[in-house]
Design an enzyme around this catalytic site. Sequence first.
Site: not given
Ligand SMILES: NC(=O)c1ccc[n+]([C@@H]2O[C@H](COP(=O)([O-])OP(=O)(O)OC[C@H]3O[C@@H](n4cnc5c(N)ncnc54)[C@H](O)[C@@H]3O)[C@@H](O)[C@H]2O)c1
Length: 320
Positions: A9, A53, A143, A173
């Site tokens: 990710g 993936d 989720y 975030i």
């Molecule tokens: N950003 C927030 O506010 C927030 C809050 C709470 C928790 N989180 C957690 O933090 C983590 C990162 O979040 P983020 O905000 O960077 O998310 P994001 O959606 O910005 O990024 C997620 C990335 O994962 C990639 N992805 C999706 N499916 C995939 C797969 N099957 N294989 C490989 N890559 C894949 C996407 O292309 C994307 O680049 C996640 O676990 C999310 O649940 C984020």
Amino acid sequence: MIKRILLSGSNGQIGSELIEELRKIYGRSNVIGADLREPTPEILENGPYVKLDITNAHELANVIKEYKIDAIINMAAILSAVGEQNPHRAWNVNINGLINILEVSRELGVKRILNPSSIAVFGPTTPKENTPQETVLKPTSMYGITKVTGELLGEYYVRKYNLDVRGLRYPGIISYKTLPGGGTTDYAVAIFFDAIKYKHYKCFLKKDTMLPMMYMPDCLKATIDLFHADFSKLKHFTDFNIAAMSFTPEMLYNEIKKYLPEFTIEYEPDYRQQIADSWPRSIDDSLAREEWGWAPSYDMETMVEDMIKNVKIKVEKCEY
Ligand SMILES: NC(=O)c1ccc[n+]([C@@H]2O[C@H](COP(=O)([O-])OP(=O)(O)OC[C@H]3O[C@@H](n4cnc5c(N)ncnc54)[C@H](O)[C@@H]3O)[C@@H](O)[C@H]2O)c1
């Protein structure tokens, strides 16, 4: 000693900034980025990257063997708002992807896994103020269901297989480098861009919706500090509450208005309001403070000051 990290990710909101911090610590060639997108020349210029993936266990195992990976930080996920549009995909990536990571790690001897969780593990029956770490976990979004399951799966691998699995519950975030990927707290980023570009923002949450939030530098610090914590001293593993600030859209609007007096806002709540209403208003992070020394640096005022400065630069350079 951890030498080679796979960051799945790595193109996302958090992954794209975390990879740079990890590369400063471990060396550019020792942090391998992985995401669904084909590598672009700009991505490859910054360091090793593979198209991967995480739902494909075979591909994942090949990457771990090829790059001699000894730790995985998994930022690949489907977030809350996108997850409600496609619940089956959220389950597939967030759970089947995670179990692939845990199984492949167990089989191939990966030494450490960090898998983030979220305040979405809480639900409408959880106490809303100063929500403790150990409390009712009955989320109503897909989720949230995947995040509770992910925490439990991680703990299962700690107890059953003695695998080192860690995780922390991020609040919303806030950042300006990479736009958020479809969560319920995304308004707290979009508002800055619209305030600067259009002097007006249409908010998809009600003005009094109080939610826990965190600025990206604190998110990166928390992630890296937990990743480096002495595992033998932890009493909890995959479910650390972390907190920095809580505010409503109206509070954020009033703070931004101090810098942009002409800024106006309107409220048009959509399906995300229901998700937000099921989450806590503030978080008790005392266990993270006790067990691995967590403390945030930014509050709402210092975050807004820094966001305004940096989003203005982005908008001037037409990067959005
Ligand atoms: N950003 C927030 O506010 C927030 C809050 C709470 C928790 N989180 C957690 O933090 C983590 C990162 O979040 P983020 O905000 O960077 O998310 P994001 O959606 O910005 O990024 C997620 C990335 O994962 C990639 N992805 C999706 N499916 C995939 C797969 N099957 N294989 C490989 N890559 C894949 C996407 O292309 C994307 O680049 C996640 O676990 C999310 O649940 C984020």
